[in-house]
Design an enzyme around this catalytic site. Structure first.
Site, PDB file in Angstrom:
ATOM      1  N   GLU A   1      28.609  33.117  46.226  1.00 14.41           N
ATOM      2  CA  GLU A   1      29.255  34.365  45.836  1.00 14.41           C
ATOM      3  C   GLU A   1      28.653  34.921  44.557  1.00 14.41           C
ATOM      4  O   GLU A   1      28.565  36.133  44.370  1.00 14.41           O
ATOM      5  CB  GLU A   1      30.759  34.128  45.657  1.00 14.41           C
ATOM      6  CG  GLU A   1      31.539  35.314  46.102  1.00 14.41           C
ATOM      7  CD  GLU A   1      32.860  35.463  45.403  1.00 14.41           C
ATOM      8  OE1 GLU A   1      33.386  36.558  45.498  1.00 14.41           O
ATOM      9  OE2 GLU A   1      33.341  34.528  44.765  1.00 14.41           O
TER      10      GLU A   1
ATOM     11  N   THR B   1      33.029  45.206  41.375  1.00 14.25           N
ATOM     12  CA  THR B   1      33.551  44.107  40.546  1.00 14.25           C
ATOM     13  C   THR B   1      32.961  44.195  39.142  1.00 14.25           C
ATOM     14  O   THR B   1      33.650  43.955  38.146  1.00 14.25           O
ATOM     15  CB  THR B   1      33.214  42.749  41.197  1.00 14.25           C
ATOM     16  OG1 THR B   1      33.788  42.738  42.503  1.00 14.25           O
ATOM     17  CG2 THR B   1      33.781  41.587  40.407  1.00 14.25           C
TER      18      THR B   1
HETATM   19  N1  HSE Z   1      38.999  37.241  39.339  1.00 14.13           N
HETATM   20  C1  HSE Z   1      37.949  38.136  39.705  1.00 14.13           C
HETATM   21  C2  HSE Z   1      38.186  39.466  39.013  1.00 14.13           C
HETATM   22  C3  HSE Z   1      37.988  38.329  41.201  1.00 14.13           C
HETATM   23  O1  HSE Z   1      39.328  39.919  39.047  1.00 14.13           O
HETATM   24  O2  HSE Z   1      37.271  40.045  38.472  1.00 14.13           O
HETATM   25  C4  HSE Z   1      36.913  39.248  41.706  1.00 14.13           C
HETATM   26  O3  HSE Z   1      35.667  38.580  41.742  1.00 14.13           O
END
Ligand code: HSE
Length: 292
Positions: free
Chosen positions: A120, A168
């Site tokens: 990932e 993200t």
């Molecule tokens: N915990 C991570 C975030 C999940 O919220 O950025 C997404 O990769």
């Protein structure tokens, strides 16, 4: 040939940034693997045009490399990329489980978590386990200090995915560098409440523990219609609403019987601000399943 169904996941749940995750009963990716001399990847399904088929650039290619398990891999995406529903984690976790079985590597699901997380990392930039852990292990997972704990939790959920994209990287860019002591105290209290709610399968406690004063308000600003959809879901019976992962999906916790009403209210809420969406009426579910 082996087939794996790998579930969507929702990370953070508000107060558990980079720590909490749940597997969802739906949607899911379906991954088929066959032994080959070198890895090739074919992608179909939701948002497949955005997923590279080059093994050097695909999360599944990295997993195949890590397990020394070359294969022809077909991925049927049920989890749209950039949705906040762990799309790359579903493919990475599913491929890890499938290739481990195809080549009899003998790794446990727990041992496959870091393998899938590395896969990932190739696409998201960082190797978080908060999506791959629930995708492999199922239930509600807590990733903290290298330790993963989990519990089954039959909690009703609605995941409402709008026709918006939030990367993200952008969503991590708005996370503040620090928090005040008041924010820390509130977050610890809410996270502990949420975890007890999961263990007791109590949607009211889970919803009450989702509030997060630090990350969610910044990320909510990236999701058009957040306030409206949140209010609509709460009015329809949800006990808590937050941004799923990095967004733009919004996740509501509710009693199973209220899922239909909550889903309709969330779709209407996005509609009010001119954004189309689809709602998955779902629940905390199992990890990836292998079909021989
Ligand atoms: N915990 C991570 C975030 C999940 O919220 O950025 C997404 O990769």
């Amino acid at each position: 040939m082996l087939t794996v169904r790998a579930p969507a996941t929702s990370a953070n749940l508000g107060s558990g940034f980079d720590v909490f995750g749940v597997a969802l009963e739906a949607p899911a990716d379906v991954i088929r693997v066959e032994r080959a001399t070198e890895t090739t990847i074919e992608v179909t399904g939701a948002g497949s045009q955005y997923v590279p088929e080059d093994p050097e650039k695909n999360t599944v290619g990295a997993v195949a490399e890590a397990l020394d398990a070359p294969a022809h891999v077909r991925i049927d995406k049920g989890v749209r990329p950039s949705s906040g529903l762990g799309s790359s984690a579903a493919s990475a976790a599913g491929a890890a489980l499938a290739l481990n079985a195809l080549y009899d590597r003998g790794l446990s699901r727990e041992e496959l978590v870091p393998v899938a997380a590395e896969g990932e990392a190739l696409v998201s930039g960082t190797a978080h386990s908060d999506n791959v852990a629930p995708a492999l292990l199922g239930g509600f997972t807590v990733v903290a200090d290298g330790r993963i704990t989990r519990v089954d939790a039959g909690i009703g959920l609605v995941a409402c995915l709008p026709e918006l994209t939030v990367s993200t990287r952008d969503a991590r860019g708005v996370v503040p560098a620090g928090a005040t002591m008041d924010e820390l105290v509130a977050t610890v209290g809410n996270a502990a409440t949420l975890a007890i709610g999961m263990a007791r399968e109590d949607p009211e406690l889970v919803g009450a523990g989702m509030d997060d004063p630090v990350v969610t308000p910044r990320r909510a600003a990236l999701v058009e219609g957040y306030d409206r959809v949140r209010e609509a879901a709460l009015d329809a019976g949800a006990s808590g609403v937050t941004v799923s992962g990095a967004g733009p999906t919004l996740l509501a916790v509710c009693r199973r019987a209220d899922r239909r009403a909550v889903a309709a209210a969330m779709v209407d809420g996005f509609d009010d601000v001119g954004v189309e969406s689809r709602a998955y009426r779902t629940a905390v579910g199992d990890g990836a399943s292998l079909y021989r």
